[in-house]
Design a protein around this motif. Sequence first.
Motif, mmCIF file in Angstrom:
data_model
loop_
_atom_site.group_PDB
_atom_site.id
_atom_site.type_symbol
_atom_site.label_atom_id
_atom_site.label_comp_id
_atom_site.label_asym_id
_atom_site.label_seq_id
_atom_site.Cartn_x
_atom_site.Cartn_y
_atom_site.Cartn_z
ATOM 1 N N GLU A 246 0.793 -1.029 0.495
ATOM 2 C CA GLU A 246 -0.096 -0.333 0.156
ATOM 3 C C GLU A 246 0.780 1.015 -0.227
ATOM 4 O O GLU A 246 0.555 2.481 -0.404
ATOM 5 C CB GLU A 246 -0.520 0.158 1.101
ATOM 6 N N ASP A 247 2.230 1.465 0.758
ATOM 7 C CA ASP A 247 3.122 2.626 1.049
ATOM 8 C C ASP A 247 3.967 2.870 -0.303
ATOM 9 O O ASP A 247 5.156 3.364 -0.718
ATOM 10 C CB ASP A 247 3.237 2.631 2.023
ATOM 11 N N GLY A 248 4.615 1.433 -1.299
ATOM 12 C CA GLY A 248 5.335 1.031 -1.935
ATOM 13 C C GLY A 248 6.747 0.931 -1.715
ATOM 14 O O GLY A 248 7.682 1.492 -2.287
ATOM 15 N N SER A 249 7.110 0.613 -0.261
ATOM 16 C CA SER A 249 8.439 0.444 0.017
ATOM 17 C C SER A 249 8.628 -1.156 -0.248
ATOM 18 O O SER A 249 8.329 -1.804 -0.880
ATOM 19 C CB SER A 249 8.336 0.444 2.019
ATOM 20 N N ARG A 250 9.527 -1.421 0.001
ATOM 21 C CA ARG A 250 10.419 -2.286 -0.343
ATOM 22 C C ARG A 250 11.200 -2.790 0.438
ATOM 23 O O ARG A 250 12.163 -2.219 1.075
ATOM 24 C CB ARG A 250 11.871 -1.914 -1.609
ATOM 25 N N ILE A 251 10.547 -4.252 0.297
ATOM 26 C CA ILE A 251 11.058 -4.833 1.423
ATOM 27 C C ILE A 251 12.451 -5.674 0.932
ATOM 28 O O ILE A 251 12.139 -6.972 0.263
ATOM 29 C CB ILE A 251 10.141 -6.303 2.129
ATOM 30 N N VAL A 252 12.422 -5.574 1.315
ATOM 31 C CA VAL A 252 14.641 -5.664 1.214
ATOM 32 C C VAL A 252 15.403 -6.758 1.737
ATOM 33 O O VAL A 252 16.165 -8.181 1.398
ATOM 34 C CB VAL A 252 15.647 -5.162 0.809
#
Length: 476
Positions: A246-252
Amino acid sequence: MTGTKEPSFRESVDLMFNRAASLMDLPPGLEEKIRVCNATYTVRFGVRLRGDIHTFTGYRSVHSEHMEPVKGGIRYAMAVNQDEVEALAALMTYKCALVETPFGGSKGGLRIDPRKYEEHELEQITRRFAYELAKRDLINPSQNVPAPDMGTGEREMAWMADQYARMNTTDINSRACVTGKPLNAGGIAGRVEATGRGIQYALREFFRNPEDIKAAGLSGTLDGKRVVVQGLGNVGYHAAKFLSEEDGSRIVGVIEWDGALYNPDGIDVESVRQWIVKHGGVKDYPDATHTAEGSSVLEADCDILVPAALEGVINLSNADRIKAPLIIEAANGPVTAGADEILRKKGTVIIPDMYANAGGVTVSYFEWVKNLSHIRFGRMQRRQEESRHELIISELERLDRYLGDAWSMSPDFKSKYLKGAGELELVRSGLDDTMRIAYQAMREVWHSRSDVDDLRTAAYIVAIDRVSKSYRAKGL
Ligand code: NAD
């Protein structure tokens, strides 16, 4: 703090408390009264399983009864001990005060490895534990209301609620004796996701404040931020899922008990979760690099670190190697007092546990209110709200016809506007409001006082002030 000896979890919480209390003007003696844990009950009970009697040890700690009922989760883990439940109970007191849920603080735990037992065995153990607590009013809708924590979930809460109801057959409010129950057993929509959802709302609120973003040396929004999550359980999974979807963060990075996954291009949270459900861990997951020494990924280059598993994982041994400029404590106590000091000096911004993971207790509060009112949120208003919206829509449609090509309603406006809020929408709205208001209370202290340079101390100051006012109103 100097030296290399790490304090215990409870000592760590007390050190953080003392730091804040020393900046406040509390009446003599009240500081100690607030800090100490009122009582901890230890129970040892036997359950006959597989032909043998197995003895289990459980705890329920009540930190502060300035408001009742007291509230806090019940944890199932082998590491459960008195020091831990007392630290967690204290955090509950401050957390409830910070997010204005009308509860004192409590916590419970059972020393058990739940993975070693069959479902029917766990039910037997849980019912027996609940019996021991309920007969001492340590489970009770008006005195002590447990909730899920590590190793427990909806299933265990349903067993506990049913056990309490069997022991209190005429208590019309028996369902309010625990929260985090399944919907069909008196639960509330949005409780399972609540703590992870709260992490998302907390971060959104953080990123609404340019001064705070700058303090962490970041810029922009959550979009594109590189996130490392430790623990893909209830809290970590929901937080990572919402932030990425929903927020466009990237789980690295994803750190689990059997190692860590890392992929700078991003990890698909849902597919890792399914992998864990099927295989029990993250090892051999195909679309990322696996590292056996999982905790090393806490030190990976990223924008936001979300420890969502255990306490004490960021400590004197690794604090100076943590690169993330922003840490949000989804777990309780993931940063020790010593590590906190090192990170503060480095300029790392820490969104503290007592605020960050308060989504769970906030929605538990809504569930408790729902149980006491015996009606689902939104049941009375929803259709009435929709019919009033119908009036506006029909007027707009008339205007649309009248203006012809000059104006028309946006394509999805009608369906969106017509939909009245159901329980889930109301719960999310209440949670969002709570997280925003509590953040503002914390940041106001953080930025207005020259002697406060971090959000944790600010959070403690807000919480201690509220608890002290409550005690003083009682004549203490
Ligand atoms: P959970 O049991 O659902 O998940 C914990 C996860 O951590 C699991 O996936 C587990 O495999 C993983 N894990 C275990 N050991 C690990 C290790 N050594 N390294 C990395 N990962 C490991 O528990 P949860 O409910 O998500 O709780 C996590 C934390 O959040 C706890 O500190 C808890 O107190 C806190 N919390 C939970 C809630 C809630 O509503 N569940 C509310 C507030 C705070």
